[in-house]
Design a protein around this motif. Structure first.
Motif, PDB file in Angstrom:
ATOM      1  N   MET A 115      30.750  45.516  42.488  1.00 13.06           N
ATOM      2  CA  MET A 115      31.978  45.331  43.289  1.00 13.06           C
ATOM      3  C   MET A 115      31.816  44.200  44.311  1.00 13.06           C
ATOM      4  SD  MET A 115      32.820  49.436  43.739  1.00 13.06           S
ATOM      5  CE  MET A 115      34.316  49.213  44.685  1.00 13.06           C
ATOM      6  N   TYR A 157      33.208  40.958  44.116  1.00 10.41           N
ATOM      7  CA  TYR A 157      34.175  39.855  44.115  1.00 10.41           C
ATOM      8  C   TYR A 157      34.945  39.727  45.418  1.00 10.41           C
ATOM      9  CZ  TYR A 157      33.872  38.860  39.094  1.00 10.41           C
ATOM     10  OH  TYR A 157      33.470  38.486  37.847  1.00 10.41           O
ATOM     11  N   PRO A 208      33.754  51.817  39.222  1.00 12.80           N
ATOM     12  CA  PRO A 208      34.864  52.763  39.087  1.00 12.80           C
ATOM     13  C   PRO A 208      35.980  52.132  38.250  1.00 12.80           C
ATOM     14  CG  PRO A 208      34.774  51.877  41.337  1.00 12.80           C
ATOM     15  CD  PRO A 208      33.583  51.338  40.602  1.00 12.80           C
ATOM     16  N   ASP A 230      39.152  51.591  38.454  1.00 11.23           N
ATOM     17  CA  ASP A 230      40.069  50.608  39.031  1.00 11.23           C
ATOM     18  C   ASP A 230      39.421  49.242  39.187  1.00 11.23           C
ATOM     19  OD1 ASP A 230      42.074  52.455  39.187  1.00 11.23           O
ATOM     20  OD2 ASP A 230      42.500  52.124  41.311  1.00 11.23           O
ATOM     21  N   TYR A 231      38.096  49.207  39.329  1.00 14.27           N
ATOM     22  CA  TYR A 231      37.403  47.921  39.464  1.00 14.27           C
ATOM     23  C   TYR A 231      36.967  47.391  38.095  1.00 14.27           C
ATOM     24  CZ  TYR A 231      35.227  44.476  42.557  1.00 14.27           C
ATOM     25  OH  TYR A 231      34.926  43.328  43.250  1.00 14.27           O
ATOM     26  N   ARG A 235      38.532  47.621  35.468  1.00 11.99           N
ATOM     27  CA  ARG A 235      39.715  47.056  34.824  1.00 11.99           C
ATOM     28  C   ARG A 235      40.081  45.659  35.334  1.00 11.99           C
ATOM     29  NH1 ARG A 235      44.004  50.384  32.722  1.00 11.99           N
ATOM     30  NH2 ARG A 235      45.293  49.541  34.362  1.00 11.99           N
ATOM     31  N   LEU A 236      39.302  45.080  36.236  1.00  8.73           N
ATOM     32  CA  LEU A 236      39.452  43.652  36.507  1.00  8.73           C
ATOM     33  C   LEU A 236      39.191  42.841  35.238  1.00  8.73           C
ATOM     34  CD1 LEU A 236      39.254  44.557  39.522  1.00  8.73           C
ATOM     35  CD2 LEU A 236      37.858  42.526  39.947  1.00  8.73           C
ATOM     36  N   LEU A 237      38.266  43.290  34.413  1.00 12.59           N
ATOM     37  CA  LEU A 237      37.956  42.577  33.175  1.00 12.59           C
ATOM     38  C   LEU A 237      39.199  42.494  32.300  1.00 12.59           C
ATOM     39  CD1 LEU A 237      34.574  44.286  32.190  1.00 12.59           C
ATOM     40  CD2 LEU A 237      34.867  41.935  33.012  1.00 12.59           C
ATOM     41  N   MET A 262      42.150  46.566  48.122  1.00 11.67           N
ATOM     42  CA  MET A 262      40.854  46.117  47.594  1.00 11.67           C
ATOM     43  C   MET A 262      40.695  44.599  47.723  1.00 11.67           C
ATOM     44  SD  MET A 262      40.841  48.681  44.274  1.00 11.67           S
ATOM     45  CE  MET A 262      39.260  48.156  43.640  1.00 11.67           C
ATOM     46  N   THR A 294      33.387  41.600  49.588  1.00 15.03           N
ATOM     47  CA  THR A 294      32.487  42.686  50.008  1.00 15.03           C
ATOM     48  C   THR A 294      31.078  42.270  50.441  1.00 15.03           C
ATOM     49  OG1 THR A 294      32.125  43.089  47.666  1.00 15.03           O
ATOM     50  CG2 THR A 294      33.600  44.608  48.829  1.00 15.03           C
ATOM     51  N   ASP A 334      35.591  55.204  45.737  1.00 10.37           N
ATOM     52  CA  ASP A 334      34.439  54.318  45.968  1.00 10.37           C
ATOM     53  C   ASP A 334      34.782  53.175  46.909  1.00 10.37           C
ATOM     54  OD1 ASP A 334      32.854  55.831  44.327  1.00 10.37           O
ATOM     55  OD2 ASP A 334      32.186  54.158  43.089  1.00 10.37           O
ATOM     56  N   ARG A 364      49.853  57.274  40.589  1.00 11.00           N
ATOM     57  CA  ARG A 364      48.484  56.762  40.697  1.00 11.00           C
ATOM     58  C   ARG A 364      47.995  56.755  42.139  1.00 11.00           C
ATOM     59  NH1 ARG A 364      47.267  50.610  39.026  1.00 11.00           N
ATOM     60  NH2 ARG A 364      45.035  50.636  39.481  1.00 11.00           N
ATOM     61  N   ARG A 405      50.393  45.067  35.905  1.00  7.18           N
ATOM     62  CA  ARG A 405      50.258  46.519  35.707  1.00  7.18           C
ATOM     63  C   ARG A 405      49.713  47.192  36.958  1.00  7.18           C
ATOM     64  NH1 ARG A 405      44.934  46.211  31.986  1.00  7.18           N
ATOM     65  NH2 ARG A 405      43.449  45.956  33.682  1.00  7.18           N
ATOM     66  N   ASN A 409      47.380  42.091  33.090  1.00  4.53           N
ATOM     67  CA  ASN A 409      46.242  42.279  33.981  1.00  4.53           C
ATOM     68  C   ASN A 409      46.229  41.076  34.926  1.00  4.53           C
ATOM     69  OD1 ASN A 409      43.694  41.974  35.134  1.00  4.53           O
ATOM     70  ND2 ASN A 409      42.581  42.614  33.297  1.00  4.53           N
ATOM     71  N   PHE A 411      44.200  39.692  36.897  1.00  2.00           N
ATOM     72  CA  PHE A 411      42.999  38.864  36.982  1.00  2.00           C
ATOM     73  C   PHE A 411      42.826  37.996  35.732  1.00  2.00           C
ATOM     74  CE2 PHE A 411      42.452  42.631  39.564  1.00  2.00           C
ATOM     75  CZ  PHE A 411      42.093  42.077  40.780  1.00  2.00           C
TER      76      PHE A 411
END
Lengths: 476, 476
Positions: free
Chosen positions: A102, A104, A179, A181-182, A184-186, B102, B106, B181, B210, B407, B423, B425
């Motif tokens: 995480m 990015y 996780p 939600d992260y 799924r950045l891919l 998010m 980080t 997380d 969600r 999405r 998506n 990204f």
């Protein structure tokens, strides 16, 4: 066995001659101790031009465990430099590593455009090179098993299963798992390939329950796979993959033996002069974005500001070894570490007292000397698959060090009851833990350190690998 | 009703005179349409020195809905500027907003040290000012209800419940909710206060399932609260909070009426000259880190590179209004948007064709003109509570626009079957969706647009508020 980095690597000396050295890195040190005792072929990648030159002189790319051409223990794959760079630097280290940790700066990165699609094709080729080499090594006799390591090789299990039906395959992740939600950045298709690739294995292993759970969540929500959490199984495309948790620890006898050698003693003597009887906080990390060195320094600064009783009475030894200097984020991060350490030395240092010693010169003997001298070991990654420093320190510490440990490290599962756990983003919380560690009564500190050492050495690499193989043999 | 921003605000003209204007922003436009029809007191904060000056001349800080001193509809709280700045800019907008969307880089941010603890105390004071004002307005008659809005006011529900037992309290989150997380980046005690604060309400509302699920996960894993997902309830400290999903949509009659006015027509005429019969892609956002304008521009660039058939035949109108310019990340982001738009204009523009028009001049009439002229509306936030642009565009579009929608926007739940989901990204995925939107057959595009308009206007603000109040009346 398949891993990106193998047990040996080559470099050129000043005269252009190739010389060999034993490999470093967490996985390799974990595996090297068992490699020679097994009927094992280790498949790895040539990582540099020197590796590629060396392997071209070895028939079939075959080497001995010591790097001798023509051995039978190691097959080093001569992957073209451009392909390797895209697969290793751009996909594995700049994307998959960033996703699982995480890391990015999300408003700006990542951007998955045409260049990434080209890089992804290289990652597929790189994985296929491993799968093909593993398939070629399968002589068809019963009981042949492939153990495939880490985020570099997420596609190889599925590829190998298709090339070599019947071979038993394990995959092991040394990183955290993101996780959902992260993760799924891919890009969607690529996220699915990563999960499907690992699910080509019969057994998928993780360092702690939390990462295993996150992987299973991704399989369910991204792939729509059928998940049985009680039986620890994921079913997808007619194949069942067992999910296992296999913590990795330290070989205590080997480590304490190494830490007792003369080069370590010499460095202890030199350090002791600088320390001058003060309390010593030690940290040892690669200068990796996930290791949280900057916030660790910020916490040390706030400790000196907020607890002036420590002025002149404590020292921080920060050993921050170079890592991934080919990525600009890492060069900038290393510069931030240097700047902040310099600012702390300027702000608080006196003629008699050096509040902080930062060294980026890679010296394993000095790391061990730091462990041995530490009163407090600070391990505060923002996210970490396991973290072996947290396990090594208490094992060799002469005084029985206190451990301030991030709850976001996998090691917190095993060490949490005797470490002082911190939220790695919480500077003030880290200050409170450092202060508590520095003022902990000797007796309590030693007892906790003994428990930490016992927990850290409970599963040495040989037992870790054996547990994976046993799980693979019992896999569905 | 309590919200940070109220229905009116004040500014000083060149002569130093205070003048009043109706407030803007998503929440305010949602609430203004119902405020005058209810027996309602609206508590809000003075946001500027002009607001503070105006409210000091109004007895008890009381104003009419039009800003007249001495009304009974609005109580504007005169919170000291330093306290407001810490609560609003440093905690709400720089921490809670960043966590839920998010947005952090980080490895470097956030750092929760002593300065943040001081800011957090200001956030508590700010919340207490609201709770105190709401408690003062409770005359003790049965059926008094407080509806508290958004991430600025997470602590006020618990504070009000303690000050004024018996009052029925709803809280509503207009943002996404962070996965566990990521939520746990917050210092532990502060993460617990945020959750406990909202659980002081009898009903906690969210824009889509969600975000509600993520909140419940946080209550379970961070607080150890007792969670009943089937009954949509969270029990904590002897109190039960109902959890509800209340999507917010558009008042179609009001919007289409506004979009038919002369100022909109005039801007359409001016734009039509620049467009010159080409296909038009439109985006309308605040220049907010979560809105993903940079990747949207990168996708447009890749469209022109990868689909040269669109060269000279398409135009992007990007309306990117200023937002939070007091935060350095936002100024840098706005500069990136300007740079990339300029680079695209340089790379592809010709004497006859302007490939992109970027404007950061806030002009609502021009936004409506853009909606009406759009062939394709691009809404690609990296994370968004709802996103009303995605709902407004299809309602007023003259030609029946196609919608390319992230999405990760809450609106995807209601619009997903007729939008082209992406998506955010994934640049190449966004390019594919833009190309599909531009080439969609007229009939299909119009049918989808009609469905989008119907879905987007299904729950106008009055129905949204009524649904919250009904849920509150039925709350456990």
């Amino acid at each position: 066995m398949a891993s990106n980095r193998g047990p040996v690597s080559f470099s050129r000396d000043d005269t252009g001659q190739l010389s060999v050295k034993r490999g470093g890195g967490g996985v390799v040190s974990g595996l090297s101790s068992v490699a020679s005792h097994q009927d094992l072929l280790w498949v790895c990648a040539a990582l540099s031009d020197a590796d590629r030159a060396a392997v071209r002189t070895a028939p079939g790319g075959m080497l001995g465990l010591d790097g001798t051409p023509g051995g039978s223990a190691v097959r080093m794959l001569d992957i073209p430099g451009a392909t390797f760079n895209r697969a290793y630097n751009r996909v594995a280290n700049s994307v998959l590593w960033f996703v699982h940790h995480m890391l990015y700066d999300t408003p700006n990165q990542p951007q998955f455009g045409l260049a990434f699609r080209r890089d992804w094709e290289a990652y597929r080729e790189y994985n296929m090179a491993f799968a093909t080499a593993l398939a070629a090594a399968n002589d068809g006799s019963p009981g042949v098993r492939a153990v495939i390591q880490d985020y570099h090789l997420t596609l190889a299990p599925r590829m190998l299963a298709e090339l070599s039906p019947g071979i038993k395959i394990a995959h092991f992740s040394h990183t955290p798992w993101a996780p959902v939600d992260y993760f799924r950045l891919l890009p969607d298709g690529i996220a699915a390939q990563v999960l499907d690739g690992i699910l080509g294995a019969d057994h998928a292993g993780f360092l702690c329950q939390r990462w295993a759970d996150a992987f299973v969540d991704c399989c369910e929500r991204v792939l729509g796979a059928d998940v049985d959490r009680d039986r620890r199984q994921v079913s997808y495309r007619g194949h069942v993959t067992g999910i296992g948790v296999h913590p990795l620890g330290v070989d205590a006898a080997e480590l304490t033996g190494r830490a007792a050698q003369q080069d370590v003693e010499a460095r202890m003597a030199a350090l002791a002069e600088v320390i001058g009887g003060r309390k010593l906080i030690v940290r040892v990390d690669r200068t990796e974005l996930s290791k949280n060195i900057v916030r660790g320094l910020a916490a040390y600064r706030e400790l000196l500001l907020n607890h002036p009783e420590w002025l002149g009475k404590v020292m921080l030894l920060a050993l921050a070894y170079p890592s991934r200097h080919d990525l600009p984020e890492y060069r900038e991060y290393a510069a931030s570490v240097q700047r902040l350490a310099g600012a702390i030395a300027d702000e608080f240092g006196t003629a008699e007292w050096t509040p902080i010693v930062l060294s980026s010169h890679d010296d394993y003997a000095r790391s061990l000397a730091g462990y041995r001298l530490a009163d407090v070991l600070l391990v505060n990654p923002i996210r970490d698959g396991m973290n072996l420093v947290a396990k090594e320190g208490p094992i060799v510490s002469d005084r029985g060090c206190a451990l301030v440990l991030s709850r976001e490290a996998g090691a917190a599962d095993e060490l949490g009851s005797d470490a002082l756990l911190v939220n790695p983003f919480d500077i003030s919380g880290t200050v409170a833990a450092l202060h508590k560690a520095l003022t902990m009564p000797d007796e309590e500190r030693k007892l906790r350190s003994q428990s930490l050492a016992a927990a850290g050495s409970a599963v040495p690499p040989s037992a870790w690998l054996a547990s994976q193989l046993a799980a693979l043999d019992g896999a569905p």
